[in-house]
Design a protein around this motif. Structure first.
Motif, short mmCIF file in Angstrom:
data_model
loop_
_atom_site.label_atom_id
_atom_site.label_comp_id
_atom_site.label_asym_id
_atom_site.label_seq_id
_atom_site.Cartn_x
_atom_site.Cartn_y
_atom_site.Cartn_z
N ASP A 100 47.51 38.16 47.66
CA ASP A 100 48.43 38.95 46.84
C ASP A 100 48.21 38.80 45.34
OD1 ASP A 100 49.45 36.47 46.34
OD2 ASP A 100 51.40 36.82 47.27
N GLY A 101 47.10 38.20 44.94
CA GLY A 101 46.82 38.13 43.50
C GLY A 101 45.93 36.94 43.19
N THR A 102 45.09 37.09 42.20
CA THR A 102 44.18 36.00 41.87
C THR A 102 44.92 34.84 41.22
OG1 THR A 102 42.33 37.51 41.75
CG2 THR A 102 42.06 35.44 40.60
N LYS A 103 46.05 35.13 40.58
CA LYS A 103 46.83 34.01 40.02
C LYS A 103 47.24 33.07 41.17
CE LYS A 103 50.02 34.07 36.48
NZ LYS A 103 51.34 34.33 35.86
N THR A 104 47.74 33.67 42.24
CA THR A 104 48.12 32.89 43.43
C THR A 104 46.89 32.17 43.99
OG1 THR A 104 49.39 34.89 43.96
CG2 THR A 104 49.39 33.14 45.60
N THR A 125 40.15 28.49 28.19
CA THR A 125 40.13 29.34 29.39
C THR A 125 41.54 29.82 29.73
OG1 THR A 125 39.15 29.56 31.59
CG2 THR A 125 40.45 27.59 31.22
N TYR A 126 41.62 30.63 30.77
CA TYR A 126 42.89 31.15 31.31
C TYR A 126 43.79 29.95 31.67
CZ TYR A 126 45.63 34.05 34.66
OH TYR A 126 46.61 34.71 35.35
N PRO A 127 44.95 29.79 31.04
CA PRO A 127 45.73 28.55 31.18
C PRO A 127 46.33 28.31 32.57
CG PRO A 127 46.82 30.12 29.70
CD PRO A 127 45.53 30.74 30.09
N ILE A 128 46.33 29.34 33.39
CA ILE A 128 46.96 29.22 34.71
C ILE A 128 46.29 28.14 35.58
CG2 ILE A 128 47.29 30.51 36.90
CD1 ILE A 128 49.27 31.09 34.44
N TYR A 129 44.98 27.93 35.38
CA TYR A 129 44.30 26.93 36.22
C TYR A 129 44.91 25.54 35.97
CZ TYR A 129 40.79 30.67 35.75
OH TYR A 129 40.17 31.87 35.70
N ILE A 130 45.11 25.24 34.69
CA ILE A 130 45.67 23.92 34.36
C ILE A 130 47.10 23.82 34.87
CG2 ILE A 130 46.35 22.36 32.46
CD1 ILE A 130 44.06 23.35 30.85
N ASN A 197 36.65 36.13 38.92
CA ASN A 197 35.85 37.31 38.54
C ASN A 197 36.75 38.56 38.47
OD1 ASN A 197 33.18 39.12 40.20
ND2 ASN A 197 33.12 38.35 38.12
N VAL A 198 38.02 38.37 38.06
CA VAL A 198 38.96 39.50 38.11
C VAL A 198 38.54 40.68 37.24
CG1 VAL A 198 41.07 38.27 38.77
CG2 VAL A 198 40.58 38.60 36.38
N TYR A 199 37.74 40.41 36.21
CA TYR A 199 37.36 41.52 35.32
C TYR A 199 36.03 42.15 35.69
CZ TYR A 199 41.33 39.81 32.76
OH TYR A 199 42.62 39.45 32.43
N ARG A 224 38.35 37.94 43.28
CA ARG A 224 38.51 39.23 42.59
C ARG A 224 39.90 39.78 42.88
NH1 ARG A 224 32.74 42.47 43.38
NH2 ARG A 224 31.57 41.12 41.98
N SER A 225 40.27 40.78 42.08
CA SER A 225 41.62 41.32 42.22
C SER A 225 41.58 42.83 42.00
CB SER A 225 42.50 40.67 41.16
OG SER A 225 43.73 41.33 41.07
N PHE A 226 42.56 43.53 42.58
CA PHE A 226 42.69 44.97 42.31
C PHE A 226 43.54 45.20 41.06
CE2 PHE A 226 41.71 44.59 46.80
CZ PHE A 226 40.72 45.55 46.96
N SER A 227 44.05 44.10 40.46
CA SER A 227 45.00 44.24 39.35
C SER A 227 44.45 45.06 38.19
CB SER A 227 45.41 42.87 38.83
OG SER A 227 46.34 42.28 39.69
N LYS A 228 43.36 44.58 37.59
CA LYS A 228 42.83 45.25 36.41
C LYS A 228 41.94 46.42 36.82
CE LYS A 228 45.06 42.28 34.19
NZ LYS A 228 44.88 41.16 33.32
N HIS A 229 41.35 46.32 38.00
CA HIS A 229 40.44 47.37 38.48
C HIS A 229 41.20 48.65 38.84
CE1 HIS A 229 37.20 49.25 40.66
NE2 HIS A 229 37.94 49.30 41.74
N VAL A 235 51.47 46.18 42.06
CA VAL A 235 51.34 46.41 43.52
C VAL A 235 50.99 45.10 44.22
CG1 VAL A 235 50.03 47.63 45.31
CG2 VAL A 235 50.66 48.83 43.20
N ARG A 236 50.05 44.32 43.64
CA ARG A 236 49.62 42.99 44.08
C ARG A 236 48.66 43.01 45.27
NH1 ARG A 236 49.47 40.86 40.29
NH2 ARG A 236 49.32 38.81 41.27
N CYS A 237 47.40 42.84 45.01
CA CYS A 237 46.42 42.63 46.07
C CYS A 237 45.14 42.04 45.47
CB CYS A 237 46.09 43.95 46.79
SG CYS A 237 45.32 43.69 48.39
N1 PLP Z 1 42.65 35.62 36.40
C1 PLP Z 1 42.54 35.96 35.11
C2 PLP Z 1 41.40 35.43 34.33
C3 PLP Z 1 43.47 36.80 34.49
O1 PLP Z 1 43.33 37.10 33.21
C4 PLP Z 1 44.54 37.30 35.25
C5 PLP Z 1 45.56 38.17 34.66
O2 PLP Z 1 45.60 38.49 33.52
C6 PLP Z 1 44.64 36.93 36.59
C7 PLP Z 1 43.69 36.09 37.13
C8 PLP Z 1 45.77 37.37 37.43
O3 PLP Z 1 45.33 38.27 38.41
P1 PLP Z 1 46.30 38.85 39.51
O4 PLP Z 1 47.08 39.96 38.90
O5 PLP Z 1 45.38 39.31 40.60
O6 PLP Z 1 47.19 37.73 39.97
#
Ligand code: PLP
Length: 382
Positions: A100-104, A125-130, A197-199, A224-229, A235-237
């Motif tokens: 349901d999302g690359t953040k998850t 980097t993207y702070p979510i990893y930390i 590789n979301v972008y 990968r994600s459908f979010s930005k693509h 929607v979340r996938c």
């Molecule tokens: N990964 C990176 C590098 C992002 O910048 C973002 C959102 O901005 C996400 C993941 C989040 O992706 P998703 O919407 O699939 O959870």
């Protein structure tokens, strides 16, 4: 209550929230100013109508006796097949997971590793990893990128390495030359790379997937994600690949884990994701990406003309800009907001190495971007 005290660390680190609050305060005290955001991380185009129609049909299917219920922990078979055929022909369907999302996914994949595994995150980097690693009580260490903002081979043992490419925040798509030594390191150390590789759909030059590099399938999980693509931020996938070569039992146990921890992505979202592979959707998605690319070109040219040092912005919707006049990234953020009514993202949000930089995004509307640049230009000419 025996609280997870690591969660306290998240509060002090939530700089995005601080930015949002500062922008809100500014808007309240300057109701006459149209605030223009070059900081936008969400997409500005909605889901394309063809995909919406398919999702609507899926909603109605859920009212029928043959509705789709539990049971698709790894994704519906049609979507897994489409992902394999369109993007990962050299992998088996067994190695592909829908979510349901690359953040998850970026956070949850840490459940694959032992609790004492050392997790490496590049700075910036993207702070979510930390923050995900903190939430899960994981051992984490930061590794500074080199002076060109490329990830480097670590000089000690790590069990997990996060790499975001094309990078949020720098917009750089790391080259084979940069990644190959890290892949060699990972194989030698028994380390796994979590490759965000979301972008991918913004990539114009260089590698599209880490698996284009020799031996990457022995050590890398690509997300990968459908979010930005496909404008699926609401929607979340998402999906990711867990190659069998990493460990003989990796998919056997990751499937058991997934069955126990996840009941699958929304069926409606998956039908929409499946439709994104159809020709009719691809045309409209392609138009949106082209629009963002026009924004990118305009932003790159404008900031360069104004004498800013920039990088990225060819393979991702972000440009990494060096602050002028020795200002740090918060001071630049405040200046742009309070003097110009323009929002940028302070680089420090992405790690200490991001200080002295700010991130601009091409995901907004062209007219707003042009106006923001006009304001910056006027200010600079004063
Ligand atoms: N990964 C990176 C590098 C992002 O910048 C973002 C959102 O901005 C996400 C993941 C989040 O992706 P998703 O919407 O699939 O959870």
């Amino acid at each position: 209550m025996k609280f997870n005290e690591n969660l306290y660390k998240l509060d002090t680190k939530d700089c995005f929230r601080i930015c949002t609050e500062k922008v809100k305060e500014y808007k309240t005290s300057h109701p006459e100013t149209k605030v223009l955001s070059l900081g936008i991380g969400d997409v500005s185009f909605p889901v394309v109508p063809y995909i919406a129609k398919k999702m609507e049909e899926a909603v109605w299917r859920q009212t029928q006796n043959n509705f789709i219920g539990y049971g698709y922990h790894f994704g519906i078979p049609e979507l897994i097949k489409a992902i394999k055929e369109n993007e990962y022909p050299n992998f088996s369907e067994d190695e592909i997971y829908v979510s349901d999302g690359t953040k998850t996914d970026a956070g949850n994949l840490l459940e694959m590793f032992s609790k004492d595994a050392l997790v490496g995150v590049y700075n910036p980097t993207y702070p979510i990893y930390i923050n995900s690693a903190y939430s899960l009580n994981r051992r984490i260490e930061v590794i500074d990128c080199d002076s060109e903002y490329n990830p480097v081979v670590p000089n000690k043992h790590f069990d997990v390495l996060y790499i975001c490419s094309p990078s949020n925040p720098t917009g750089i798509n790391f080259s084979t030359k940069v990644l190959k030594p890290i892949i060699d390191y990972a194989i030698a150390e028994g380390c796994v790379i979590l490759y965000d590789n979301v972008y991918f759909s913004f990539i114009e030059s260089g590698i599209k997937s880490i698996y284009e590099i020799e031996n990457a399938r022995k050590c890398a999980i690509e997300m990968r994600s459908f979010s930005k693509h496909a404008s699926f931020t609401g929607v979340r996938c998402s999906y990711y690949v867990v190659p069998n070569e990493i460990h003989p039992n990796i998919n056997k146990y990751w499937k058991l884990r997934t069955i126990n921890r996840f009941n699958g992505a929304s069926y409606i979202a998956q039908v929409g994701a499946l439709a994104s592979f159809d020709k009719k959707a691809k045309v409209d998605i392609g138009k949106n990406i082209k629009y963002y690319r026009k924004n990118l070109n305009y932003l790159r040219e404008s900031f360069s003309k104004l004498g800013y040092e920039i990088c990225g912005g060819t393979d991702a919707p972000y440009i990494w800009v060096k602050c002028k006049n020795d200002l740090n990234s918060w001071a630049t953020f405040e200046l742009f907001l309070n003097v110009l009514g323009v929002v940028v993202v302070p680089g420090i949000i992405f790690g200490s190495k991001g200080d002295g930089y700010f991130r601009v995004s091409a995901l907004g509307k062209y007219e707003d971007i042009v106006e923001a640049i006009n304001r910056i230009e006027k200010y600079e000419k004063k």
